[in-house]
Write a protein that holds these residues in place. Structure first.
Motif, PDB file in Angstrom:
ATOM      1  N   ASP A   1     -52.091  40.061 117.592  1.00  0.00           N
ATOM      2  CA  ASP A   1     -51.369  40.661 118.719  1.00  0.00           C
ATOM      3  C   ASP A   1     -49.916  40.182 118.752  1.00  0.00           C
ATOM      4  N   ASP A   2     -49.705  38.887 118.510  1.00  0.00           N
ATOM      5  CA  ASP A   2     -48.341  38.353 118.484  1.00  0.00           C
ATOM      6  C   ASP A   2     -47.542  38.938 117.324  1.00  0.00           C
ATOM      7  N   LYS A   3     -48.185  39.108 116.175  1.00  0.00           N
ATOM      8  CA  LYS A   3     -47.511  39.720 115.023  1.00  0.00           C
ATOM      9  C   LYS A   3     -47.095  41.149 115.344  1.00  0.00           C
ATOM     10  N   LYS A   4     -47.986  41.877 116.017  1.00  0.00           N
ATOM     11  CA  LYS A   4     -47.686  43.268 116.363  1.00  0.00           C
ATOM     12  C   LYS A   4     -46.548  43.350 117.379  1.00  0.00           C
ATOM     13  N   LYS A   5     -46.524  42.411 118.336  1.00  0.00           N
ATOM     14  CA  LYS A   5     -45.441  42.389 119.317  1.00  0.00           C
ATOM     15  C   LYS A   5     -44.101  42.127 118.634  1.00  0.00           C
ATOM     16  N   HIS A   6     -44.113  41.174 117.721  1.00  0.00           N
ATOM     17  CA  HIS A   6     -42.892  40.867 116.957  1.00  0.00           C
ATOM     18  C   HIS A   6     -42.458  42.087 116.139  1.00  0.00           C
ATOM     19  N   ALA A   7     -43.418  42.749 115.515  1.00  0.00           N
ATOM     20  CA  ALA A   7     -43.104  43.920 114.698  1.00  0.00           C
ATOM     21  C   ALA A   7     -42.514  45.039 115.548  1.00  0.00           C
ATOM     22  N   ARG A   8     -43.041  45.236 116.744  1.00  0.00           N
ATOM     23  CA  ARG A   8     -42.516  46.288 117.620  1.00  0.00           C
ATOM     24  C   ARG A   8     -41.068  46.008 118.011  1.00  0.00           C
ATOM     25  N   LYS A   9     -40.742  44.737 118.229  1.00  0.00           N
ATOM     26  CA  LYS A   9     -39.363  44.380 118.560  1.00  0.00           C
ATOM     27  C   LYS A   9     -38.420  44.711 117.398  1.00  0.00           C
ATOM     28  N   ILE A  10     -38.853  44.363 116.190  1.00  0.00           N
ATOM     29  CA  ILE A  10     -38.041  44.651 115.008  1.00  0.00           C
ATOM     30  C   ILE A  10     -37.899  46.152 114.813  1.00  0.00           C
ATOM     31  N   VAL A  11     -38.989  46.879 114.986  1.00  0.00           N
ATOM     32  CA  VAL A  11     -38.971  48.339 114.830  1.00  0.00           C
ATOM     33  C   VAL A  11     -37.995  48.965 115.813  1.00  0.00           C
ATOM     34  N   ARG A  12     -38.019  48.526 117.069  1.00  0.00           N
ATOM     35  CA  ARG A  12     -37.104  49.074 118.069  1.00  0.00           C
ATOM     36  C   ARG A  12     -35.649  48.748 117.714  1.00  0.00           C
ATOM     37  N   GLY A  13     -35.424  47.532 117.228  1.00  0.00           N
ATOM     38  CA  GLY A  13     -34.068  47.154 116.831  1.00  0.00           C
ATOM     39  C   GLY A  13     -33.555  47.989 115.680  1.00  0.00           C
ATOM     40  N   LEU A  14     -34.398  48.216 114.691  1.00  0.00           N
ATOM     41  CA  LEU A  14     -34.002  49.049 113.548  1.00  0.00           C
ATOM     42  C   LEU A  14     -33.759  50.490 113.977  1.00  0.00           C
ATOM     43  N   ALA A  15     -34.569  50.973 114.929  1.00  0.00           N
ATOM     44  CA  ALA A  15     -34.413  52.352 115.406  1.00  0.00           C
ATOM     45  C   ALA A  15     -33.077  52.533 116.119  1.00  0.00           C
ATOM     46  N   ARG A  16     -32.639  51.508 116.818  1.00  0.00           N
ATOM     47  CA  ARG A  16     -31.326  51.598 117.464  1.00  0.00           C
ATOM     48  C   ARG A  16     -30.205  51.622 116.436  1.00  0.00           C
ATOM     49  N   LEU A  17     -30.386  50.873 115.369  1.00  0.00           N
ATOM     50  CA  LEU A  17     -29.365  50.835 114.321  1.00  0.00           C
ATOM     51  C   LEU A  17     -29.328  52.115 113.498  1.00  0.00           C
ATOM     52  N   PHE A  18     -30.521  52.647 113.200  1.00  0.00           N
ATOM     53  CA  PHE A  18     -30.634  53.816 112.330  1.00  0.00           C
ATOM     54  C   PHE A  18     -31.566  54.836 112.973  1.00  0.00           C
ATOM     55  N   PRO A  19     -31.066  55.584 113.956  1.00  0.00           N
ATOM     56  CA  PRO A  19     -31.938  56.499 114.709  1.00  0.00           C
ATOM     57  C   PRO A  19     -32.483  57.669 113.898  1.00  0.00           C
ATOM     58  N   ASP A  20     -31.744  58.111 112.903  1.00  0.00           N
ATOM     59  CA  ASP A  20     -32.169  59.275 112.123  1.00  0.00           C
ATOM     60  C   ASP A  20     -32.135  58.976 110.626  1.00  0.00           C
ATOM     61  N   PRO A  21     -33.019  58.101 110.165  1.00  0.00           N
ATOM     62  CA  PRO A  21     -32.992  57.725 108.742  1.00  0.00           C
ATOM     63  C   PRO A  21     -33.502  58.850 107.849  1.00  0.00           C
ATOM     64  N   GLU A  22     -32.929  58.956 106.684  1.00  0.00           N
ATOM     65  CA  GLU A  22     -33.356  59.965 105.719  1.00  0.00           C
ATOM     66  C   GLU A  22     -33.580  59.312 104.360  1.00  0.00           C
ATOM     67  N   CYS A  23     -34.381  59.959 103.560  1.00  0.00           N
ATOM     68  CA  CYS A  23     -34.612  59.478 102.195  1.00  0.00           C
ATOM     69  C   CYS A  23     -33.307  59.526 101.422  1.00  0.00           C
ATOM     70  N   ALA A  24     -33.029  58.486 100.672  1.00  0.00           N
ATOM     71  CA  ALA A  24     -31.764  58.403  99.937  1.00  0.00           C
ATOM     72  C   ALA A  24     -31.732  59.284  98.696  1.00  0.00           C
ATOM     73  N   LEU A  25     -32.887  59.770  98.257  1.00  0.00           N
ATOM     74  CA  LEU A  25     -32.939  60.597  97.055  1.00  0.00           C
ATOM     75  C   LEU A  25     -32.703  62.061  97.404  1.00  0.00           C
ATOM     76  N   THR A  26     -31.712  62.659  96.772  1.00  0.00           N
ATOM     77  CA  THR A  26     -31.367  64.052  97.031  1.00  0.00           C
ATOM     78  C   THR A  26     -32.418  64.983  96.426  1.00  0.00           C
ATOM     79  N   HIS A  27     -32.889  65.937  97.239  1.00  0.00           N
ATOM     80  CA  HIS A  27     -33.914  66.857  96.748  1.00  0.00           C
ATOM     81  C   HIS A  27     -33.967  68.095  97.642  1.00  0.00           C
ATOM     82  N   ASP A  28     -34.479  69.188  97.114  1.00  0.00           N
ATOM     83  CA  ASP A  28     -34.623  70.436  97.860  1.00  0.00           C
ATOM     84  C   ASP A  28     -36.067  70.890  97.971  1.00  0.00           C
ATOM     85  N   SER A  29     -36.990  70.128  97.407  1.00  0.00           N
ATOM     86  CA  SER A  29     -38.399  70.518  97.440  1.00  0.00           C
ATOM     87  C   SER A  29     -39.261  69.284  97.189  1.00  0.00           C
ATOM     88  N   PRO A  30     -40.541  69.357  97.551  1.00  0.00           N
ATOM     89  CA  PRO A  30     -41.434  68.237  97.242  1.00  0.00           C
ATOM     90  C   PRO A  30     -41.468  67.923  95.745  1.00  0.00           C
TER      91      PRO A  30
END
Length: 231
Positions: A19-48
């Protein structure tokens, strides 16, 4: 005068409760989401299919170099059928700048042939089917399923994710399979896809391997900085 000793680097509190690990992970996830709200794959592509090819080619190579090479490849071979009908020497010439070009050319051609013969040229949407394709491992399959189809099959573990999740204290392993298992345990499933994209962006922007910019990082207060030198 005795030399002042520096404090030892922090060690992971990996014996904390889940439970403590998950709480810590949620904090990190929220922090990363604030930094990078709309992340995209770095590899350029037009199809699967193009994403699958690019991800195979990205092994032991930078995304930037792959993106500089694939436009030529995809212009000549935009579909699985066309790549399946290609000549080995022609593909090798195009992917030569990416390193291990013979093996990579062989893998993407065989993969394309399998797609053409067994899946009518379409990329399958299950982990089991993807990892059975030539040149495709779990990491590549996770990238394709998550980015192309929005299917959270697992967590992509690249070099940035491997390094930074140890710093975050999410894992103590250097083995990608074990790291993925540890991340799956603490991260909400809805975050599995975007987490890796955000960590990769964070690794390039701030948590740089040879010179992490910890004093400039907005995650400093919640990051345990496992294995790093004291500030």
């Amino acid at each position: 005068m005795a030399k002042k000793q520096s404090k030892p680097a922090k060690t992971s509190n990996y014996d904390a409760s889940l439970d403590d690990k998950k709480k810590h992970a949620r904090k990190i996830v929220r922090g990363l989401a604030r930094l990078f709200p709309d992340p995209e794959c770095a590899l350029t592509h037009d199809s699967p299919f193009q994403l699958l090819v690019a991800t195979i080619l990205s092994a032991q190579c930078t995304d930037e170099r792959v993106n500089a090479t694939t436009p030529t490849l995809f212009k000549k071979y935009p579909t699985a059928e066309k790549l399946a009908a290609s000549k080995q020497a022609d593909v090798e010439k195009i992917v030569h700048p990416l390193g291990f070009f013979r093996a990579k050319a062989t893998n993407i051609r065989k993969m394309a042939q399998t797609l053409s013969e067994q899946y009518a040229g379409e990329v399958p949407q299950t982990l089991k089917e993807l990892v059975a394709l030539p040149g495709v491992g779990r990491k590549t399959a996770n990238v394709v399923l998550g980015t192309a189809f929005g299917i959270p099959s697992g967590v992509v573990v690249d070099t940035h994710v491997k390094r930074i999740t140890n710093i975050f204290g999410f894992t103590t392993s250097k083995n990608p399979d074990i790291i993925e298992r540890d991340l799956i345990e603490v991260l909400p499933k809805k975050e599995w896809i975007t987490f890796s994209h955000r960590v990769i962006l964070h690794g390039r922007a701030t948590c740089i391997a040879r010179r992490p910019q910890c004093t400039e990082c907005s995650l400093l207060k919640i990051c345990p900085r496992i294995g790093l030198k004291p500030l």
